[in-house]
Design an enzyme around this catalytic site. Structure first.
Site, PDB file in Angstrom:
ATOM      1  N   GLY A  61       0.819  -1.210   0.089  1.00 14.45           N
ATOM      2  CA  GLY A  61      -0.022   0.205  -0.025  1.00 14.45           C
ATOM      3  C   GLY A  61       0.873   1.245   0.026  1.00 14.45           C
ATOM      4  O   GLY A  61       1.988   1.005   0.432  1.00 14.45           O
ATOM      5  N   CYS A  88       5.196  -6.360   1.698  1.00 14.04           N
ATOM      6  CA  CYS A  88       5.282  -5.147   1.662  1.00 14.04           C
ATOM      7  C   CYS A  88       4.643  -4.254   3.025  1.00 14.04           C
ATOM      8  O   CYS A  88       4.995  -4.419   4.042  1.00 14.04           O
ATOM      9  CB  CYS A  88       5.390  -4.371   0.450  1.00 14.04           C
ATOM     10  N   TYR A  89       4.006  -3.446   2.622  1.00 11.91           N
ATOM     11  CA  TYR A  89       2.997  -2.703   3.631  1.00 11.91           C
ATOM     12  C   TYR A  89       2.365  -3.633   4.614  1.00 11.91           C
ATOM     13  O   TYR A  89       2.454  -3.419   5.801  1.00 11.91           O
ATOM     14  CB  TYR A  89       2.006  -1.772   2.846  1.00 11.91           C
ATOM     15  N   HIS A 179       7.466  -7.840  -3.739  1.00 10.73           N
ATOM     16  CA  HIS A 179       6.309  -8.191  -4.260  1.00 10.73           C
ATOM     17  C   HIS A 179       6.267  -9.659  -5.107  1.00 10.73           C
ATOM     18  O   HIS A 179       7.003  -9.493  -6.014  1.00 10.73           O
ATOM     19  CB  HIS A 179       5.882  -6.991  -5.203  1.00 10.73           C
ATOM     20  N   GLU A 181       3.995 -10.986  -6.423  1.00  7.65           N
ATOM     21  CA  GLU A 181       2.829 -11.108  -7.312  1.00  7.65           C
ATOM     22  C   GLU A 181       3.148 -10.412  -8.676  1.00  7.65           C
ATOM     23  O   GLU A 181       2.327 -10.761  -9.555  1.00  7.65           O
ATOM     24  CB  GLU A 181       1.596 -10.391  -6.712  1.00  7.65           C
ATOM     25  N   SER A 234     -24.954  -6.249 -25.288  1.00  8.81           N
ATOM     26  CA  SER A 234     -24.507  -5.250 -26.408  1.00  8.81           C
ATOM     27  C   SER A 234     -23.748  -5.954 -27.664  1.00  8.81           C
ATOM     28  O   SER A 234     -23.499  -5.476 -28.660  1.00  8.81           O
ATOM     29  CB  SER A 234     -23.321  -4.331 -25.641  1.00  8.81           C
ATOM     30  N   ASP A 238     -18.274  -9.219 -22.684  1.00  2.55           N
ATOM     31  CA  ASP A 238     -18.728  -9.365 -21.408  1.00  2.55           C
ATOM     32  C   ASP A 238     -20.052  -9.803 -21.257  1.00  2.55           C
ATOM     33  O   ASP A 238     -20.375 -10.910 -20.709  1.00  2.55           O
ATOM     34  CB  ASP A 238     -18.653  -8.178 -20.409  1.00  2.55           C
ATOM     35  N   LYS A 390     -10.848 -10.021 -17.643  1.00  7.09           N
ATOM     36  CA  LYS A 390     -11.107  -9.826 -18.834  1.00  7.09           C
ATOM     37  C   LYS A 390     -10.568 -11.189 -19.645  1.00  7.09           C
ATOM     38  O   LYS A 390     -11.349 -11.757 -20.284  1.00  7.09           O
ATOM     39  CB  LYS A 390     -10.868  -8.673 -19.768  1.00  7.09           C
TER      40      LYS A 390
HETATM   41  N1  LIG Z   1     -26.423  -1.028 -26.964  1.00  9.69           N
HETATM   42  C1  LIG Z   1     -26.411  -1.605 -26.138  1.00  9.69           C
HETATM   43  N2  LIG Z   1     -27.745  -2.335 -25.856  1.00  9.69           N
HETATM   44  C2  LIG Z   1     -27.778  -3.051 -24.594  1.00  9.69           C
HETATM   45  N3  LIG Z   1     -26.937  -3.148 -23.628  1.00  9.69           N
HETATM   46  C3  LIG Z   1     -25.851  -2.385 -23.809  1.00  9.69           C
HETATM   47  C4  LIG Z   1     -25.447  -1.795 -24.977  1.00  9.69           C
HETATM   48  N4  LIG Z   1     -24.285  -1.168 -24.891  1.00  9.69           N
HETATM   49  C5  LIG Z   1     -23.843  -1.522 -23.644  1.00  9.69           C
HETATM   50  N5  LIG Z   1     -24.596  -2.215 -22.926  1.00  9.69           N
HETATM   51  C6  LIG Z   1     -24.595  -2.620 -21.469  1.00  9.69           C
HETATM   52  O1  LIG Z   1     -23.561  -2.087 -20.910  1.00  9.69           O
HETATM   53  C7  LIG Z   1     -22.707  -2.996 -20.254  1.00  9.69           C
HETATM   54  C8  LIG Z   1     -21.190  -2.299 -20.499  1.00  9.69           C
HETATM   55  O2  LIG Z   1     -20.489  -2.429 -21.795  1.00  9.69           O
HETATM   56  P1  LIG Z   1     -19.266  -2.649 -22.097  1.00  9.69           P
HETATM   57  O3  LIG Z   1     -18.938  -2.056 -23.237  1.00  9.69           O
HETATM   58  O4  LIG Z   1     -18.283  -2.178 -20.826  1.00  9.69           O
HETATM   59  O5  LIG Z   1     -19.369  -4.170 -21.971  1.00  9.69           O
HETATM   60  P2  LIG Z   1     -19.506  -5.361 -23.033  1.00  9.69           P
HETATM   61  O6  LIG Z   1     -20.128  -4.499 -24.048  1.00  9.69           O
HETATM   62  O7  LIG Z   1     -20.291  -6.243 -22.548  1.00  9.69           O
HETATM   63  O8  LIG Z   1     -18.155  -5.758 -23.459  1.00  9.69           O
HETATM   64  P3  LIG Z   1     -16.943  -5.126 -24.160  1.00  9.69           P
HETATM   65  O9  LIG Z   1     -16.172  -4.376 -22.816  1.00  9.69           O
HETATM   66  O10 LIG Z   1     -16.210  -6.095 -24.663  1.00  9.69           O
HETATM   67  O11 LIG Z   1     -17.536  -4.207 -25.142  1.00  9.69           O
HETATM   68  C9  LIG Z   1     -22.827  -4.085 -21.110  1.00  9.69           C
HETATM   69  O12 LIG Z   1     -22.256  -5.264 -20.546  1.00  9.69           O
HETATM   70  C10 LIG Z   1     -24.082  -4.264 -21.601  1.00  9.69           C
HETATM   71  O13 LIG Z   1     -24.924  -4.614 -20.526  1.00  9.69           O
HETATM   72  N1  LIG Z   2       4.612  -1.157  -1.826  1.00 10.71           N
HETATM   73  C1  LIG Z   2       4.515  -0.908  -0.587  1.00 10.71           C
HETATM   74  O1  LIG Z   2       3.475  -1.516   0.085  1.00 10.71           O
HETATM   75  C2  LIG Z   2       4.932   0.152   0.186  1.00 10.71           C
HETATM   76  C3  LIG Z   2       4.806   0.407   1.617  1.00 10.71           C
HETATM   77  C4  LIG Z   2       5.389   1.580   2.203  1.00 10.71           C
HETATM   78  N2  LIG Z   2       4.431   2.681   1.579  1.00 10.71           N
HETATM   79  C5  LIG Z   2       6.678   1.947   1.870  1.00 10.71           C
HETATM   80  O2  LIG Z   2       7.068   3.007   1.270  1.00 10.71           O
HETATM   81  O3  LIG Z   2       7.559   1.252   2.457  1.00 10.71           O
HETATM   82 MG   LIG Z   3     -19.078  -2.979 -25.235  1.00  8.98          MG
END
Ligand SMILES: Nc1ncnc2c1ncn2[C@@H]1O[C@H](COP(=O)(O)OP(=O)(O)OP(=O)(O)O)[C@@H](O)[C@H]1O
Ligand SMILES: NC(=O)CC[C@H](N)C(=O)O
Ligand SMILES: [Mg+2]
Ligand SMILES: O=c1[nH]c(=O)c2[nH+]cn([C@@H]3O[C@H](COP(=O)(O)O)[C@@H](O)[C@H]3O)c2[nH]1
Length: 537
Positions: A61, A88-89, A179, A181, A234, A238, A390
């Protein structure tokens, strides 16, 4: 029996987030080891948790534990009787918990690679670094431990950090200053595995196919035999993956709605309808609301935020109308009850954004989806993808048999071409932007570059330039092409077409000027994010 949440079905490691930019990667690495994990804010009270984690990780953090307003873990964390790993933190927090005097600002800050030496003790304490001796780690800290808390021993050191790894002599508490991760710590995943599997005894049984089966079961239990679900879909990856899961779970009692706002890509509504209904068997209704959207956008020239709000609100109006209609129709069918649920394609990064311990970030632009719906509709939410990233959603989509084209589609924003036309959105401007975009994307696909690019589109600038066509002077519009490479869409760089194909941009430019009536110039947008954003507005 109610529907079970993943943390009730899988051994779960709890990650407490102290706001590090890497926190979500901890969750990610554990899942790659098939260990399920969930992240919650560092302020989470253990008593409020309805499930018991197998182990707890305290993330890094940006704060210093000795500052007055620094965040601290619930003291109950240290009495939960489960192993703890502080990163870390998190290490500093663990040390501070035992003795508030022992964390100090270091004289030297340490960022970047460092070589760790592991100190040997007994088998129990050495489990964290089991199988690892000397290795490179990624450091990013300014504070350090002044002395070891009582009952702890040093298990690793670097030239600069004498307490790079510490362990409690009796309890399964470990702290590391680096870290594990990040990919810059090559043996980091092994350390996380040692912690989660050997020390916490978490089973490695989380997998995508397990996830699908369990999620379908969970949805069925939630919705019951008669409940109906509505969802905005859409055609993006997703919402399509979420819709396919719903279809598997409850068939036609799921109603997918695509709103054609007149700002979709060329032929989009028709193609999405075809793929989703014919290809995937999803019950999808397309509502053509393009006239309504375009009439409300008429005359809006100045403020891009105004455009976004009009589009978002109109979207809600259209969706609500349709929901009422579906519900009225459903009353006459014997099988189906009221619509009680709304499906959303929320992903884990969206969840993290809202729960992460980071404090408010400034609003750059209002992202408009269906965010305003649940409150207005009084519906309960189903978010089957809220645990996934994603690329995991893409993997899931592939497993569910969703065609590759759709799974790998570039993201497309809800307000669509509306935020790619700078200035007033008129039917004529939409035509130009749409045709130019279609040529650009088709050429990208033909050149085999689509999967190398994270997102690409053509935008229309609100200016005119002079050109000469067929010996005649023209005064026409200017198109901007944008193609970016990014992993998380938070930062991005332009895609360098010239590295792949010296003639590509020129070829697209020639086609656009020749084929799209009303355009006489084409520019390529080289701006990275920051300072730019990916979309134009
Ligand atoms: N034209 C549309 N008709 C219906 N729902 C929509 C439309 N555009 C966006 N949405 C809604 O908004 C949400 C968010 O859109 P977003 O673009 O983030 O996601 P996505 O379209 O599912 O996937 P991607 O991020 O790959 O485009 C969608 O999941 C959908 O529920
Ligand atoms: N990456 C971190 O978690 C940093 C922890 C704390 N802020 C430091 O500087 O030591
Ligand atoms: Mg979209
Ligand atoms: O569903 C969406 N509704 C929106 O209002 C919206 N605005 C931007 N985006 C997408 O978010 C990512 C980052 O875009 P920016 O750099 O322009 O903020 C990019 O992938 C953008 O396409 C949106 N998606």
């Amino acid at each position: 029996m109610g529907a079970q949440e993943p943390h009730e079905l899988f051994d779960t490691i709890l990650v407490l987030d102290f706001g590090s930019q890497y926190s979500h990667l901890i969750t990610r690495r554990l899942r790659e080891l098939n260990v399920y994990s969930e992240m919650l804010p560092c302020t989470q009270k253990l008593a409020d948790l309805s499930w018991k984690p197998k182990g707890i990780i305290l993330s890094g953090g940006p704060y210093s534990v000795y500052e007055t307003d620094a965040p601290h873990a619930d003291p109950a964390v240290f009495e939960a009787g489960v192993p703890i790993l502080g990163i870390c933190y998190g290490l500093q927090e663990m040390a501070w918990h035992y003795d508030t005097s022992n964390v100090l600002a270091g004289e030297k800050r340490e960022y970047g690679a460092a070589t760790i030496r592991v100190d040997k003790h007994d088998k129990r304490v050495d489990r964290l670094f089991n199988g690892i001796d000397e290795f490179v780690v990624w450091m990013s800290h300014g504070d350090k431990l002044g002395h070891l808390p009582a009952e702890f021993v040093v298990i690793a050191e670097t030239n600069n950090a004498p307490f790079a790894g510490i362990a409690h002599q009796e309890r399964d508490f470990y702290g590391i200053q680096f870290h594990p991760e990040v990919t810059h710590t090559p043996r980091g995943t092994k350390i996380l595995q040692n912690f989660a599997v050997d020390i916490c005894h978490a089973s490695q049984n989380w997998s995508m196919s397990q996830f699908v089966d369990k999620e379908i079961e969970r949805i069925r239990t939630l919705v019951g035999d008669k409940g109906q679900v509505i969802g905005a879909v859409s055609g993006g990856v997703d919402s399509t993956v979420a819709a396919k899961l719903m279809k598997e779970a409850i068939g036609d009692r799921f109603h997918a709605v695509l709103v054609d706002n007149g700002l979709l890509r060329l032929n989009e509504a028709v193609e999405v309808k075809k793929t989703l209904t014919e290809g995937l068997g999803i019950n999808l209704t397309v509502i053509d609301a393009s006239d309504l959207f375009l009439s409300r956008l008429k005359g809006v020239t100045d403020d891009p935020e105004k455009k976004r709000k009009i589009i978002g609100n109109t979207f809600i109006d259209v969706f609500l109308d349709k929901a009422k209609q579906i519900e009225a129709e459903a009353r006459n069918t014997p099988r189906a009850g009221n619509i009680e649920w709304l499906l959303q394609g929320t992903l884990y990064p969206d969840v993290i954004e809202s729960i992460s311990f980071k404090g408010p970030s400034s609003t750059i632009k209002t992202h408009h989806n269906v965010g305003g719906l649940p409150a207005k509709m009084d519906l309960k939410l189903i978010e089957p993808l809220r645990e996934l990233f994603k690329d995991e959603v893409r993997e899931l989509g592939t497993q569910l048999g969703i065609p590759e084209d759709l799974v790998w589609r570039h993201p497309f924003p809800g307000p669509g071409i509306g935020i790619r036309i700078l200035g007033e959105v008129t039917p004529e401007q939409v035509r130009i932007a749409r045709e130019a975009d279609h040529i650009f994307i088709s050429e990208i696909k033909a050149a085999g570059l689509y999967r190398h690019i994270s997102q690409a589109f053509a935008a229309l600038l609100p200016v005119k330039a002079v050109g000469v066509m067929g010996d005649k002077r023209v005064h026409d519009q200017v198109v901007a092409l944008r193609a970016v490479v990014t992993t998380d869409f938070m930062t991005a760089r332009m895609f360098n077409f010239w590295e792949h194909d010296m003639d590509f941009v020129e070829r697209v430019s020639t086609r656009i000027v020749n084929e799209v009536q009303g355009v006489c110039r084409v520019f390529y947008d080289t701006t990275s994010k920051p300072p730019g954003t990916i979309e134009m507005e």
